[in-house]
Design an enzyme around this catalytic site. Structure first.
Site, PDB file in Angstrom:
ATOM      1  N   LEU A  38      50.903 -18.879  -1.126  1.00 48.25           N
ATOM      2  CA  LEU A  38      51.674 -17.673  -1.411  1.00 48.25           C
ATOM      3  C   LEU A  38      51.727 -16.769  -0.193  1.00 48.25           C
ATOM      4  CD1 LEU A  38      50.176 -16.777  -4.915  1.00 48.25           C
ATOM      5  CD2 LEU A  38      52.297 -18.015  -4.453  1.00 48.25           C
ATOM      6  N   ASP A  39      52.797 -15.959  -0.137  1.00 44.62           N
ATOM      7  CA  ASP A  39      52.878 -14.928   0.887  1.00 44.62           C
ATOM      8  C   ASP A  39      51.768 -13.907   0.665  1.00 44.62           C
ATOM      9  OD1 ASP A  39      55.243 -16.146   1.646  1.00 44.62           O
ATOM     10  OD2 ASP A  39      56.524 -14.679   0.638  1.00 44.62           O
ATOM     11  N   LYS A  40      51.396 -13.213   1.722  1.00 46.87           N
ATOM     12  CA  LYS A  40      50.483 -12.093   1.580  1.00 46.87           C
ATOM     13  C   LYS A  40      51.082 -11.080   0.605  1.00 46.87           C
ATOM     14  CE  LYS A  40      48.246  -8.403   4.215  1.00 46.87           C
ATOM     15  NZ  LYS A  40      48.114  -7.728   5.529  1.00 46.87           N
TER      16      LYS A  40
END
Length: 210
Positions: free
Chosen positions: A25-27
Site C-alpha cells: 500500500l501507499d504511505k
C-alpha cells in the site's frame, strides 16, 4: 515483523527492497497487505497478480459528485514529468491502468466509492481519481487538500471540517481475494475501515445528503 518471516526470500520484481511482498500500500493508505512466506508462494502469487487473478478492492471518499453510478477508468499511468516522486496520466513511458468504480453513497460535497484494481500501477486509484477531477479526500500529493476543488463559498466550512477529521487520503484496501498457492482454495479477506475513515463517513452522513 513481516520482514522477519520473509527474510530468506528474494524480492518480488516490482519491489526490490521488500522480500515476499505481493500486495503493498501507499504511505497513509490503510488496509490489507499480502506477503508470501516461501519461494514457491512468492512465484505463484507473483504470477497471479500479474495475470490479474488476485482481487483487490478499496473503499474511498472522493471530492465531488460522479456522473455515473459505476464504470471503468482507463488511462495510462507513468512517472510525472516534473515531480519524479509522483505519477500522472500520460502517454509517455506509461503503462496501461484500469480501475473499476461503484458509487456507494453520494454526499453534499463528496462521494463514497468502492473501487477495484484491474491493474496495479503505483498510486493508481489516487492518480485516476485526481485526473478526472475527483481527488481522494485528504490526499496531500494529488489535490485532495486543495481549496480549488470547492465551487461554492458555502461549502468552505464543510471542507475545513472534513480535513480536520482525516489527515491522510481517505483510501482503504478493504478486500483481498486469491487462490492459496498450496491448497488451491480461494481465500478472501476483509478489513473494516479505521477510525478516521469511519468518523469521516459519520460526519458526511450527518450533513445534508443529495
Amino acid at each position: 515483523g513481516l520482514l522477519y518471516h520473509c527474510r530468506n526470500l528474494p524480492a518480488h520484481p516490482d519491489s526490490k527492497i521488500r522480500p515476499g511482498v505481493i500486495h503493498r500500500l501507499d504511505k497513509d493508505t490503510t488496509g490489507l497487505l499480502l506477503f508470501a512466506k516461501t519461494d514457491d508462494a512468492l512465484t505463484i502469487l507473483g504470477k497471479a497478480i500479474e495475470a490479474r487473478k488476485i482481487t483487490r478492492e478499496y473503499l474511498a471518499i472522493a471530492w465531488g459528485d460522479f456522473a455515473q453510478d459505476q464504470g471503468l477508468i482507463e488511462a495510462p499511468i507513468g512517472r510525472h514529468s516534473l515531480d519524479r516522486k509522483k505519477m500522472a496520466v500520460t502517454p509517455f513511458s506509461a503503462k496501461t491502468a484500469i480501475t473499476g468504480f461503484e458509487v456507494l453513497e453520494r454526499f453534499k460535497i463528496a462521494t463514497y466509492l468502492r473501487l477495484k484494481l484491474l491493474t496495479g500501477r503505483t498510486h493508481q486509484i489516487r492518480v485516476h481519481l485526481a485526473h478526472y477531477g475527483h481527488p481522494v479526500v485528504g490526499d496531500k500529493d494529488y489535490g485532495g487538500r486543495s481549496k480549488n476543488i470547492i465551487t461554492k463559498q458555502s461549502e468552505i466550512p464543510i471542507f475545513r471540517k472534513i480535513l480536520s477529521i482525516i489527515d491522510r487520503q481517505a483510501l482503504h484496501a478493504f478486500q483481498l481475494g486469491f487462490t492459496h498457492p498450496r491448497t488451491k482454495k480461494y481465500l478472501e479477506f476483509s478489513a473494516p475501515p479505521p477510525e478516521d475513515f469511519a468518523a469521516l463517513l459519520k460526519f458526511l452522513r450527518s450533513i445534508q445528503l443529495k
